[in-house]
Structure formats: structure tokens, C-alpha cells
Scaffold this motif. Structure first.
Motif, PDB file in Angstrom:
ATOM      1  N   VAL A  21       0.838  -1.202   0.000  1.00 49.62           N
ATOM      2  CA  VAL A  21       0.000   0.000   0.000  1.00 49.62           C
ATOM      3  C   VAL A  21       0.872   1.252   0.000  1.00 49.62           C
ATOM      4  CG1 VAL A  21      -1.723   1.313   1.292  1.00 49.62           C
ATOM      5  CG2 VAL A  21      -1.950  -1.171   1.100  1.00 49.62           C
ATOM      6  N   ASP A  22       1.936   1.249   0.815  1.00 47.39           N
ATOM      7  CA  ASP A  22       2.856   2.396   0.825  1.00 47.39           C
ATOM      8  C   ASP A  22       3.509   2.573  -0.533  1.00 47.39           C
ATOM      9  OD1 ASP A  22       2.241   2.851   3.443  1.00 47.39           O
ATOM     10  OD2 ASP A  22       4.162   2.194   4.269  1.00 47.39           O
ATOM     11  N   ALA A  23       3.909   1.471  -1.152  1.00 48.55           N
ATOM     12  CA  ALA A  23       4.528   1.551  -2.485  1.00 48.55           C
ATOM     13  C   ALA A  23       3.534   2.111  -3.502  1.00 48.55           C
ATOM     14  CB  ALA A  23       5.017   0.171  -2.919  1.00 48.55           C
ATOM     15  N   MET A  24       2.296   1.660  -3.447  1.00 48.57           N
ATOM     16  CA  MET A  24       1.275   2.195  -4.340  1.00 48.57           C
ATOM     17  C   MET A  24       1.078   3.688  -4.104  1.00 48.57           C
ATOM     18  SD  MET A  24      -0.302   0.262  -6.621  1.00 48.57           S
ATOM     19  CE  MET A  24      -1.961   0.957  -6.733  1.00 48.57           C
ATOM     20  N   GLY A  25       1.148   4.122  -2.844  1.00 47.43           N
ATOM     21  CA  GLY A  25       0.977   5.535  -2.530  1.00 47.43           C
ATOM     22  C   GLY A  25       2.062   6.407  -3.121  1.00 47.43           C
ATOM     23  N   ARG A  26       3.230   5.848  -3.313  1.00 52.57           N
ATOM     24  CA  ARG A  26       4.322   6.604  -3.921  1.00 52.57           C
ATOM     25  C   ARG A  26       4.186   6.706  -5.431  1.00 52.57           C
ATOM     26  NH1 ARG A  26       9.616   4.116  -0.679  1.00 52.57           N
ATOM     27  NH2 ARG A  26       8.929   4.740   1.423  1.00 52.57           N
ATOM     28  N   MET A  27       3.397   5.815  -6.022  1.00 55.39           N
ATOM     29  CA  MET A  27       3.322   5.731  -7.483  1.00 55.39           C
ATOM     30  C   MET A  27       1.941   6.079  -8.037  1.00 55.39           C
ATOM     31  SD  MET A  27       5.422   2.149  -7.684  1.00 55.39           S
ATOM     32  CE  MET A  27       5.215   1.990  -9.437  1.00 55.39           C
ATOM     33  N   HIS A  28       0.902   5.929  -7.216  1.00 50.75           N
ATOM     34  CA  HIS A  28      -0.472   6.172  -7.658  1.00 50.75           C
ATOM     35  C   HIS A  28      -1.200   6.959  -6.579  1.00 50.75           C
ATOM     36  CE1 HIS A  28      -0.272   3.272 -11.026  1.00 50.75           C
ATOM     37  NE2 HIS A  28       0.542   2.605 -10.226  1.00 50.75           N
ATOM     38  N   ARG A  29      -2.225   7.668  -6.954  1.00 47.08           N
ATOM     39  CA  ARG A  29      -2.982   8.468  -5.996  1.00 47.08           C
ATOM     40  C   ARG A  29      -4.310   7.835  -5.597  1.00 47.08           C
ATOM     41  NH1 ARG A  29      -1.121  13.701  -5.370  1.00 47.08           N
ATOM     42  NH2 ARG A  29       0.528  14.324  -6.814  1.00 47.08           N
ATOM     43  N   HIS A  30      -4.746   6.818  -6.300  1.00 48.86           N
ATOM     44  CA  HIS A  30      -6.081   6.285  -6.040  1.00 48.86           C
ATOM     45  C   HIS A  30      -6.082   5.310  -4.863  1.00 48.86           C
ATOM     46  CE1 HIS A  30      -4.364   3.226  -8.823  1.00 48.86           C
ATOM     47  NE2 HIS A  30      -5.019   2.382  -8.049  1.00 48.86           N
ATOM     48  N   ARG A  31      -7.256   5.136  -4.279  1.00 52.73           N
ATOM     49  CA  ARG A  31      -7.419   4.165  -3.193  1.00 52.73           C
ATOM     50  C   ARG A  31      -7.165   2.765  -3.735  1.00 52.73           C
ATOM     51  NH1 ARG A  31     -10.594   3.310   1.751  1.00 52.73           N
ATOM     52  NH2 ARG A  31     -11.129   1.104   1.856  1.00 52.73           N
ATOM     53  N   CYS A  32      -6.411   1.972  -2.987  1.00 50.26           N
ATOM     54  CA  CYS A  32      -6.071   0.622  -3.456  1.00 50.26           C
ATOM     55  C   CYS A  32      -6.201  -0.427  -2.367  1.00 50.26           C
ATOM     56  CB  CYS A  32      -4.635   0.603  -4.001  1.00 50.26           C
ATOM     57  SG  CYS A  32      -3.377   0.954  -2.747  1.00 50.26           S
ATOM     58  N   PHE A 187       5.316  -5.493 -11.026  1.00 47.14           N
ATOM     59  CA  PHE A 187       6.689  -5.748 -10.602  1.00 47.14           C
ATOM     60  C   PHE A 187       7.315  -4.490 -10.003  1.00 47.14           C
ATOM     61  CE2 PHE A 187       6.089  -9.273 -13.562  1.00 47.14           C
ATOM     62  CZ  PHE A 187       6.599 -10.316 -12.811  1.00 47.14           C
ATOM     63  N   GLU A 188       7.055  -3.361 -10.621  1.00 46.11           N
ATOM     64  CA  GLU A 188       7.582  -2.100 -10.113  1.00 46.11           C
ATOM     65  C   GLU A 188       7.065  -1.829  -8.700  1.00 46.11           C
ATOM     66  OE1 GLU A 188       7.815   2.595 -11.584  1.00 46.11           O
ATOM     67  OE2 GLU A 188       6.615   1.118 -12.685  1.00 46.11           O
ATOM     68  N   VAL A 189       5.779  -2.084  -8.488  1.00 47.19           N
ATOM     69  CA  VAL A 189       5.182  -1.842  -7.169  1.00 47.19           C
ATOM     70  C   VAL A 189       5.771  -2.784  -6.125  1.00 47.19           C
ATOM     71  CG1 VAL A 189       3.048  -2.039  -5.838  1.00 47.19           C
ATOM     72  CG2 VAL A 189       3.045  -0.843  -8.036  1.00 47.19           C
ATOM     73  N   PHE A 190       5.904  -4.057  -6.444  1.00 46.86           N
ATOM     74  CA  PHE A 190       6.432  -4.992  -5.454  1.00 46.86           C
ATOM     75  C   PHE A 190       7.924  -4.778  -5.194  1.00 46.86           C
ATOM     76  CE2 PHE A 190       2.404  -7.106  -5.762  1.00 46.86           C
ATOM     77  CZ  PHE A 190       2.255  -7.697  -4.518  1.00 46.86           C
ATOM     78  N   GLU A 191       8.663  -4.320  -6.190  1.00 48.81           N
ATOM     79  CA  GLU A 191      10.059  -3.959  -5.939  1.00 48.81           C
ATOM     80  C   GLU A 191      10.139  -2.768  -4.998  1.00 48.81           C
ATOM     81  OE1 GLU A 191      11.349  -3.392  -9.911  1.00 48.81           O
ATOM     82  OE2 GLU A 191      11.761  -5.535 -10.266  1.00 48.81           O
ATOM     83  N   GLU A 192       9.274  -1.774  -5.205  1.00 46.87           N
ATOM     84  CA  GLU A 192       9.229  -0.621  -4.305  1.00 46.87           C
ATOM     85  C   GLU A 192       8.766  -1.043  -2.910  1.00 46.87           C
ATOM     86  OE1 GLU A 192       9.707   3.238  -2.997  1.00 46.87           O
ATOM     87  OE2 GLU A 192      10.375   2.308  -4.877  1.00 46.87           O
ATOM     88  N   ALA A 193       7.816  -1.968  -2.845  1.00 50.98           N
ATOM     89  CA  ALA A 193       7.367  -2.473  -1.547  1.00 50.98           C
ATOM     90  C   ALA A 193       8.511  -3.139  -0.790  1.00 50.98           C
ATOM     91  CB  ALA A 193       6.212  -3.450  -1.732  1.00 50.98           C
ATOM     92  N   GLY A 194       9.381  -3.826  -1.519  1.00 47.98           N
ATOM     93  CA  GLY A 194      10.554  -4.416  -0.884  1.00 47.98           C
ATOM     94  C   GLY A 194      11.462  -3.365  -0.287  1.00 47.98           C
ATOM     95  N   ARG A 195      11.620  -2.245  -0.985  1.00 43.71           N
ATOM     96  CA  ARG A 195      12.431  -1.150  -0.447  1.00 43.71           C
ATOM     97  C   ARG A 195      11.774  -0.553   0.789  1.00 43.71           C
ATOM     98  NH1 ARG A 195      13.724  -0.639  -6.067  1.00 43.71           N
ATOM     99  NH2 ARG A 195      11.852   0.570  -6.552  1.00 43.71           N
ATOM    100  N   VAL A 196      10.441  -0.427   0.756  1.00 46.74           N
ATOM    101  CA  VAL A 196       9.712   0.054   1.937  1.00 46.74           C
ATOM    102  C   VAL A 196       9.961  -0.869   3.123  1.00 46.74           C
ATOM    103  CG1 VAL A 196       7.418   0.432   2.927  1.00 46.74           C
ATOM    104  CG2 VAL A 196       7.911   1.222   0.603  1.00 46.74           C
ATOM    105  N   ALA A 197       9.842  -2.165   2.897  1.00 50.13           N
ATOM    106  CA  ALA A 197      10.025  -3.135   3.976  1.00 50.13           C
ATOM    107  C   ALA A 197      11.443  -3.074   4.546  1.00 50.13           C
ATOM    108  CB  ALA A 197       9.723  -4.543   3.476  1.00 50.13           C
ATOM    109  N   ARG A 198      12.435  -2.928   3.674  1.00 52.39           N
ATOM    110  CA  ARG A 198      13.819  -2.855   4.147  1.00 52.39           C
ATOM    111  C   ARG A 198      14.068  -1.579   4.952  1.00 52.39           C
ATOM    112  NH1 ARG A 198      14.501  -5.044  -1.026  1.00 52.39           N
ATOM    113  NH2 ARG A 198      15.123  -3.032  -1.937  1.00 52.39           N
ATOM    114  N   THR A 199      13.475  -0.482   4.518  1.00 50.23           N
ATOM    115  CA  THR A 199      13.607   0.777   5.254  1.00 50.23           C
ATOM    116  C   THR A 199      12.987   0.660   6.638  1.00 50.23           C
ATOM    117  OG1 THR A 199      13.592   2.063   3.205  1.00 50.23           O
ATOM    118  CG2 THR A 199      13.041   3.237   5.233  1.00 50.23           C
ATOM    119  N   GLU A 200      11.813   0.051   6.706  1.00 56.05           N
ATOM    120  CA  GLU A 200      11.141  -0.144   7.994  1.00 56.05           C
ATOM    121  C   GLU A 200      11.979  -1.040   8.914  1.00 56.05           C
ATOM    122  OE1 GLU A 200       8.288   1.092   9.183  1.00 56.05           O
ATOM    123  OE2 GLU A 200       7.826   2.279   7.399  1.00 56.05           O
TER     124      GLU A 200
END
Length: 215
Positions: A21-32, A187-200
Motif C-alpha cells: 500500500v505504501d509503495a502504491m501511494g508513492r506511485m499512484h494516488r487512487h485508493r487501493c 513488478f515495479e510496485v512490489f520492488e518498491e514495496a521491498g524497499r519500503v520493507a527494508r527501510t522499515e
């Protein structure tokens, strides 16, 4: 194709729904995201491209029961492929009504789908837990819902809990909730989600190290 599916599964194994969800928020504005989901097997993760069945208020004259059956509409939904897909059941404003149960959803197991996301209730949690697929919905019901809603059409865009789901969009769900990701960007979203998880993870690790109470 199999390599892409394996790669996506590997990326998904590293993240949770809030990360996506955080990764989607960085790339898209719509509710997901979808909240307040329950599952007969909450430890299971649901991931796959969506197939949809949309329900409509029951009317014997407009939607004769002998024609608008779950069995027929499910067959239509999966005719171009079932393996690894997620069946999305859209209740269209009826969150407290059962959209299916153990008998009907046994077809999900038989066709090798990844699981079910339902914008409504489901029956027979005990039976559903015996299958290998993952299930997320708005609650369990003891009552059949066919007198209220009828399966109406398949593989059209639907709205579930305020979230748009187009056939082919990717559904990801775990104990934290669910998220819908546009297929071209999965794939782009899940790669970004991985970066979010590592940062957390790094942040939590830094907090632990700075804790004066640690020995």
C-alpha cells in the motif's frame, strides 16, 4: 511466463500488505487498499491476477435463477485461464450477504485458482479451510444469500469496498488486509514495496540499538 510468476512470488514473500500500500501511494494516488477482512486461514497469503464475478439484486423475472447460476458464471469467468488467478466476488452494496460457500467454492480448488476475495460474506469457513487456496472476505454467514443477490456478469471492472478491480489487476492479501495493483506496474510496485520493507526493518533495528534499556 512461469519465470515471471516465480519472480513475483519471490518479491511478494518479502513484504506485507502495508508495504505494498505504501509503495502504491508513492506511485499512484487512487485508493487501493481493503480493510477489515477476515479469513478461515489468516496465515495464508493471496496473490494473483483477478477474475471477477459481479452480483446484482435478485429478481426472478429479470435474472431467472436457472440461467444466472454461480456454476455457469464461474465457468465463463475461467474459460480463458484459471491457474493462479484470484476470483473477486463483488457484492455491489451488500456486504452482509453471503456470496458463496464451501460447495460452490470447491470449484475454485478444482480449477487451481490462488483463492478468493469477496466483497461480502462467505459460508462454511470450516470447509473452506480444508482447501489449499486462500480466502479473504468481510465475514462469515450462516445464511444463503441467493434471495438477495444473484451472480450477474463476469470479468468486468468492479468496485470492492471502494476499490476498483479490473480483470487482470493483481490482488495481494494477508492478515493485514488487501491491496489491488494495476497489472502493468505489478513488478515495479512490489520492488518498491521491498524497499519500503527494508527501510522499515532498518528503522526498527536502529531503534533497538539506541534503546538504553538494552543490555
Amino acid at each position: 511466463m512461469a519465470d515471471n510468476a516465480d519472480r513475483l512470488q519471490e518479491l511478494a514473500s518479502r513484504v506485507r500488505t502495508p508495504d505494498v500500500v505504501d509503495a502504491m501511494g508513492r506511485m499512484h494516488r487512487h485508493r487501493c487498499h481493503l480493510n477489515d477482512l477476515v479469513s478461515p486461514t489468516p496465515g495464508r497469503v493471496l496473490l494473483g491476477p483477478a477474475l471477477t464475478i459481479s452480483y446484482f439484486p435478485s429478481c426472478e423475472e429479470a435474472l431467472p435463477a436457472e440461467h444466472y447460476t454461480f456454476t455457469r458464471l464461474f465457468a465463463d469467468a475461467v474459460k480463458d485461464g484459471a491457474e493462479g488467478r484470484v476470483l473477486v466476488l463483488a457484492g455491489n452494496g451488500h456486504p452482509d450477504v453471503s456470496l458463496g460457500g464451501g460447495s460452490k467454492l470447491s470449484m475454485v480448488a478444482a480449477r487451481g485458482l490462488a483463492g478468493v476475495l469477496a466483497d461480502g460474506r462467505l459460508r462454511d469457513f470450516v470447509e473452506l479451510a480444508t482447501h489449499d487456496f486462500a480466502v479473504y472476505c468481510l465475514g462469515q454467514s450462516a445464511k444463503w444469500g441467493g434471495d438477495v443477490v444473484t451472480p450477474y456478469e463476469v470479468n468486468r471492472p468492479v468496485v470492492v469496498s471502494g476499490v476498483a478491480v479490473r480483470p487482470g489487476d493483481y490482488v495481494f492479501a494477508d492478515v493485514s488486509g488487501a491491496v489491488v495493483v494495476p497489472a502493468p506496474h505489478v513488478f515495479e510496485v512490489f520492488e518498491e514495496a521491498g524497499r519500503v520493507a527494508r527501510t522499515e526493518e532498518a528503522f526498527v533495528g536502529g531503534v533497538d540499538q539506541d534503546d538504553p534499556a538494552r543490555p
